[in-house]
Design an enzyme around this catalytic site. Structure first.
Site, short mmCIF file in Angstrom:
data_model
loop_
_atom_site.label_atom_id
_atom_site.label_comp_id
_atom_site.label_asym_id
_atom_site.label_seq_id
_atom_site.Cartn_x
_atom_site.Cartn_y
_atom_site.Cartn_z
N PHE A 232 6.78 1.98 -4.12
CA PHE A 232 8.39 2.23 -3.60
C PHE A 232 8.89 3.50 -3.98
CE2 PHE A 232 7.80 -2.49 -4.14
CZ PHE A 232 8.37 -3.01 -2.79
N TYR B 29 3.09 4.66 0.74
CA TYR B 29 3.67 5.29 1.96
C TYR B 29 2.79 6.21 2.83
CZ TYR B 29 8.18 3.92 -0.41
OH TYR B 29 9.39 3.22 -0.61
N HIS C 153 11.08 -9.47 0.67
CA HIS C 153 11.02 -7.84 0.62
C HIS C 153 12.20 -7.04 1.09
CE1 HIS C 153 8.91 -3.98 1.35
NE2 HIS C 153 7.84 -4.44 0.97
N ASP D 198 0.84 -1.11 0.04
CA ASP D 198 -0.04 0.06 0.26
C ASP D 198 0.84 1.28 -0.08
OD1 ASP D 198 0.87 -0.18 2.83
OD2 ASP D 198 -1.06 0.54 3.36
#
Length: 222
Positions: free
Chosen positions: A77, A66, A186, A64
């Site tokens: 990202f 930031y 991740h 989701d």
């Protein structure tokens, strides 16, 4: 929410008519009216606007947006220029440097990737300020799953980069033998040392694209 107006519209227009999307639309509008929500409403669909379906050659799936001020702008990202580079992206840049020798940039805006056919898709497209995952389960997942299914159905090679467990759960939707699926932990500081570093996603992606006659991605962010 600004409407999607490129070839994604054809692929997703069926979703806009479904009951879940009507509820999602109303919920998200109410949230923007009454709370501080990221990204700005006009940026929600930036991943689709910047990377038309016909141009997608790589898909990076995030979770989701930031949730701190000024960070999110609709690409997973990525953060706007002038904003500190978040820890996960610091690690992505480190792997990019180790994998391809790219210079580590001084900002975190990944628009250049999106414009070359890298779809930077979060599975949830909005979030309350300072509350990670606060819009999980309100309907975005069903919408972005429809986008992933549309990508899976494309009759051309696409690379899917799945970092972390939530992204990797999407692999069961990807059954087209033309595509390449790359999985790794991740890039967050909590898990990057468990196999994200050294996974070489960028060089693997470009080798696959070139082998299939597709222009590779210039991953260097200036």
């Amino acid at each position: 929410m600004t409407a999607i107006n490129n070839d994604w519209l054809d692929a997703l227009k069926g979703e806009f008519k479904k009951p879940y999307y009507k509820e999602l639309f109303e919920k998200v509008n109410e949230e923007y009216r009454t709370r501080l929500i990221f990204p700005p409403a006009e940026d929600i669909f930036n991943a689709f606007h910047l990377t038309p379906l016909s141009k997608v050659k790589v898909v990076i799936i995030g979770q989701d947006p930031y949730h701190n001020n000024g960070q999110a702008h609709g690409l997973c990202f990525s953060v706007k220029k002038g904003v500190a580079v978040p820890p996960s992206l610091v690690n992505i840049y480190k792997e990019l440097h180790d994998d391809l020798g790219c210079t580590i940039p001084d900002h975190g805006c990944l628009t250049k990737w999106a414009q070359q056919g890298v779809l930077m898709l979060n599975t949830v497209l909005t979030v309350r300020a300072h509350e990670a995952n606060s819009h999980k389960g309100i309907g975005w997942e069903e919408f972005t799953d429809a986008a992933i299914l549309a990508l899976n159905a494309q009759d051309r090679p696409i690379v899917f980069i799945l970092w972390g467990a939530p992204a990797q759960r999407k692999a069961k939707m990807l059954n087209n033998p033309k595509h390449l699926i790359l999985k790794a932990p991740h890039p967050s500081p909590l898990s990057a040392y468990r196999g994200f570093f050294g996974s070489k996603p960028f060089s693997q992606t470009n080798e696959f694209l070139k082998a299939n006659g597709v222009e590779p991605v210039d991953w260097q962010i200036e």
